[in-house]
Design a protein around this motif. Structure first.
Motif, mmCIF file in Angstrom:
data_model
loop_
_atom_site.group_PDB
_atom_site.id
_atom_site.type_symbol
_atom_site.label_atom_id
_atom_site.label_comp_id
_atom_site.label_asym_id
_atom_site.label_seq_id
_atom_site.Cartn_x
_atom_site.Cartn_y
_atom_site.Cartn_z
ATOM 1 N N ALA A 103 0.830 -1.208 0.000
ATOM 2 C CA ALA A 103 0.000 0.000 0.000
ATOM 3 C C ALA A 103 0.864 1.257 0.000
ATOM 4 O O ALA A 103 0.620 2.208 -0.764
ATOM 5 C CB ALA A 103 -0.933 -0.009 1.201
ATOM 6 N N ALA B 229 -3.030 0.114 -3.908
ATOM 7 C CA ALA B 229 -3.091 0.709 -2.568
ATOM 8 C C ALA B 229 -4.430 0.421 -1.908
ATOM 9 O O ALA B 229 -4.494 0.060 -0.723
ATOM 10 C CB ALA B 229 -2.839 2.207 -2.651
ATOM 11 N N SER B 230 -5.528 0.572 -2.688
ATOM 12 C CA SER B 230 -6.856 0.313 -2.117
ATOM 13 C C SER B 230 -7.005 -1.144 -1.712
ATOM 14 O O SER B 230 -7.472 -1.458 -0.611
ATOM 15 C CB SER B 230 -7.943 0.693 -3.128
ATOM 16 O OG SER B 230 -7.872 2.062 -3.466
ATOM 17 N N PHE C 210 -4.834 -1.892 1.415
ATOM 18 C CA PHE C 210 -5.417 -1.329 2.633
ATOM 19 C C PHE C 210 -6.653 -2.114 3.057
ATOM 20 O O PHE C 210 -6.841 -2.424 4.240
ATOM 21 C CB PHE C 210 -5.774 0.141 2.422
ATOM 22 C CG PHE C 210 -4.669 1.078 2.786
ATOM 23 C CD1 PHE C 210 -4.067 1.030 4.030
ATOM 24 C CD2 PHE C 210 -4.227 2.029 1.881
ATOM 25 C CE1 PHE C 210 -3.050 1.892 4.370
ATOM 26 C CE2 PHE C 210 -3.201 2.900 2.216
ATOM 27 C CZ PHE C 210 -2.615 2.829 3.455
#
Length: 665
Positions: A51, A91-92, A95
């Motif tokens: 992330a 990244a989404s 996370f």
């Protein structure tokens, strides 16, 4: 990150708003992710590292667009846009996976593990959006700007799938599914899972809500600050999980070696960011002298915070060494001063409770059978529930007791605190053994003193009995015989003495001799000296009021033992049989003698009423006390038990050391 800082801060002069998020949001998270990779192999550590890396790439992509705004008009821009779009989806997904599977990265249930795979579908679908969506699919914060940029590579036949593709790539289905996984784990999972995920669950909800609001409201400082603060809290929550629950597979034994070292590096980097970031963000707003002054002030002001954080991590990982060393020192002094086991164990329980921060501590001693006593000998705090930690008090391979510890006031016990508990137990075990030995010696001394007093009293009683028997019996007979002889002499002088009178005097003398022999037999029967122990016991069997059997093999009958052993064994048998005749109401009795392993074993049994209200472990009295005293004088043992399982009858087993022995002449 270096490109972003140089391009925005020094080339474009956009130091303030342009560098706030990269410096205060992405950079700390990136450093934290790299730190986790040095101390952990858990999947969650990879999620954070992915992330942070993706966000750094995304920040670099946005910086490149800012520095080169005309690139959006190039026909190949849709392919370049995939860099930013893919970094955003990575990244989404990372996370979302981190939040849903915290702290280990692997959920417990099968449907949850399948959901983690679903989270990464946007990453796979993002490159294919160039064929489906007729416009450039920009990252979500710039989605409106992307709508205005046409995508010449889109296939018209796939245009129907564009809305669904946008919805999936922007990860909204993954977000809802991740929330379902997190809710099921944080509120409906096992108690341990609920405790470990609760804080991360609330943080995730706050991030989702604040980020969602920021997408639909005009950009403002408050919304950006809230999102920034919540994202910056992710490393703090993760560190909390590591230090409290061992999250990210940071093993306890690795904490001292890796976690503290890497944590010091992390704190140093964050300290540098906190000192330098304000100066970078304020470039162009204040003079260089003001920037230098501000940097110096922050460097000095944040030093105590940096030191406190390092000490806090060291204390969490290693425990509060100062307090623990003080506890050991005070405990050592208390162990030296305490002479009573009750005081010693009470001080020990209090010291352990204070040193470990335990809600309660209890110490139970082991009995002669090895089982721990139900009632504690030392206690501190209000005992409730089962102990969470425990360690035995062991001295010379003997378990003397056990220290049991309740939950901590805060958190769980670290490995360092468990090691401290073992150290305290080892230190206290020797003192407990010494106190118990002192008490045992004092008890044995008291028993020896009482035994000697009883022996002296028994000897006095025996002397008084002999005096009474001589005075009331034989002495009176001899006085009567003297008077009869005087009368016979007078009658002889007058010529009146008959042979019948002399025969009567002779019979009286013979009866007196018999009484003297009986009296001497009670003191020490001649048969014991002449023929041995078994013969002496059998000689009295004929005069015993109930049937008496004597069992002994040929070796025992032939062997002669030391005089003190034979005398003690004879009087033990005599005392036991006397008690049986007086108190047991028995119909038969038996005496068994055996010689094994250099010891003479004598067993006296009857079928009488047993011990009654007394028990074998109760203090001896009367004849039993005499038996114990006589046997103890030769360092033998006595065991008194019921002769039958129903409790009827009594058996007295006597064990006397005899040495080599000698055959009878």
């Amino acid at each position: 990150m270096l490109y972003t800082v140089v391009a925005r801060g020094f080339v474009a002069g956009d130091a303030g708003p342009g560098l706030t998020w990269p410096l205060l949001g992405i950079l700390p998270l990136f450093v934290f992710g790299m730190w986790l990779l040095t101390v952990s192999t858990a999947r969650s550590a990879l999620f954070i590292a992915w992330a942070a890396t993706a966000m750094a790439v995304g920040a670099g992509f946005e910086t490149f667009l800012q520095m080169n705004p005309d690139v959006v008009r190039e026909p190949w821009f849709p392919f370049l846009n995939l860099v930013g779009l893919t970094s955003s989806t990575v990244a989404s997904a990372a996370f979302i996976s981190l939040f849903a599977t915290f702290p280990t990265g692997i959920p417990e249930r099968r449907w949850q593990r399948i959901s983690v795979g679903v989270f990464w579908i946007p990453v796979v679908l993002a490159p294919f959006s160039i064929l489906i969506v007729p416009h450039v699919l920009a990252v979500q914060v710039h989605a409106e700007a992307g709508v205005a940029i046409p995508n010449p590579f889109a296939v018209p036949a796939l245009a129907w799938a564009a809305p669904l593709t946008e919805w999936v790539v922007y990860a909204w289905p993954a977000v809802f599914l991740a929330l379902a996984v997190l809710i099921s784990r944080a509120f409906f999972g096992d108690p341990e899972i609920r405790a470990r995920t609760r804080l991360m669950a609330w943080l995730t909800f706050a991030i989702v809500v604040s980020y969602s609001i920021s997408l639909f409201v005009p950009e403002n400082l408050i919304a950006n600050t809230v999102v920034l603060a919540l994202l910056a809290a992710v490393p703090l929550v993760a560190i909390h999980g590591i230090l409290r629950y061992g999250a990210f597979d940071v093993a306890v034994e690795d904490r001292a070696r890796s976690v503290t070292r890497s944590s010091n590096v992390l704190i140093t980097v964050l300290y540098g960011i906190a000192v330098v970031a304000p100066a970078v963000l304020l470039v162009g707003l204040i003079t260089p002298l003001g920037i230098a002054f501000l940097t110096g002030i922050l460097a000095v002001a944040l030093l105590p915070v940096r030191g406190w954080l390092q000490r806090w991590i060291h204390r969490v990982v290693f425990g509060d060494r100062d307090r623990q060393l003080a506890m050991l020192s005070e405990l050592g002094a208390e162990l030296e001063r305490s002479a009573d086991s009750g005081d010693l164990l009470s001080h020990l329980a209090s010291a352990v409770a204070d040193g470990l921060g335990a809600t309660w501590v209890r110490i139970r001693l082991a009995g002669s059978d090895g089982a721990f006593a139900a009632s504690p000998a030392g206690i501190a705090g209000e005992v409730g529930g089962d102990p969470v930690e425990g360690v035995d008090l062991v001295h010379a391979d003997e378990v003397l007791g056990r220290i049991e510890v309740g939950p901590r006031h805060r958190g769980e016990y670290s490995e360092a605190e468990r090691a401290l508990l073992r150290t305290v137990a080892g230190q206290a075990a020797a003192s407990v053994a010494n106190v118990r030995l002192t008490a045992r010696l004092a008890q044995q001394l008291a028993e020896l003193t009482a035994s000697r007093e009883r022996l002296v009293a028994a000897q006095d009683d025996e002397r008084r009995r002999l005096e009474r028997d001589l005075h009331d019996g034989i002495q009176q007979d001899i006085v009567a015989q003297i008077a009869g002889l005087r009368l016979a002499r007078n009658r002889l002088e007058r010529g009146q003495l008959s042979s019948a009178e002399l025969a009567e005097l002779q019979e009286q003398a013979r009866q007196t001799l018999t009484d003297l022999r009986e009296l001497a037999h009670g003191i020490h029967p001649p048969v014991l000296s002449d023929n041995g122990l078994v013969a002496a016991i059998e000689s009295g069997a004929a005069r015993y009021p109930i049937p008496l059997e004597v069992h002994a093999d040929a070796r025992v009958r032939a062997e002669r033992y030391p005089a003190d052993v034979e005398t003690t064994a004879y009087y033990v048998v005599r005392e036991a049989l006397t008690n049986t005749a007086k108190h047991a109401n028995a119909s038969r009795a038996s005496v068994a003698l055996a010689r094994t392993d250099g010891r003479l074993r004598v067993s006296i049994s009857d079928d009488g009423c047993g011990l009654g209200s007394s028990s074998p472990g109760s203090p001896p009295s009367g004849g039993l006390a005499n038996i114990r005293d006589r046997v103890a004088a030769l360092r033998g043992t006595v065991r008194i038990s019921a002769a039958e399982p129903s409790g009827a009858g009594t058996t007295i087993d006597v064990d006397l050391p005899v040495g080599a022995g000698a055959p009878a002449p």
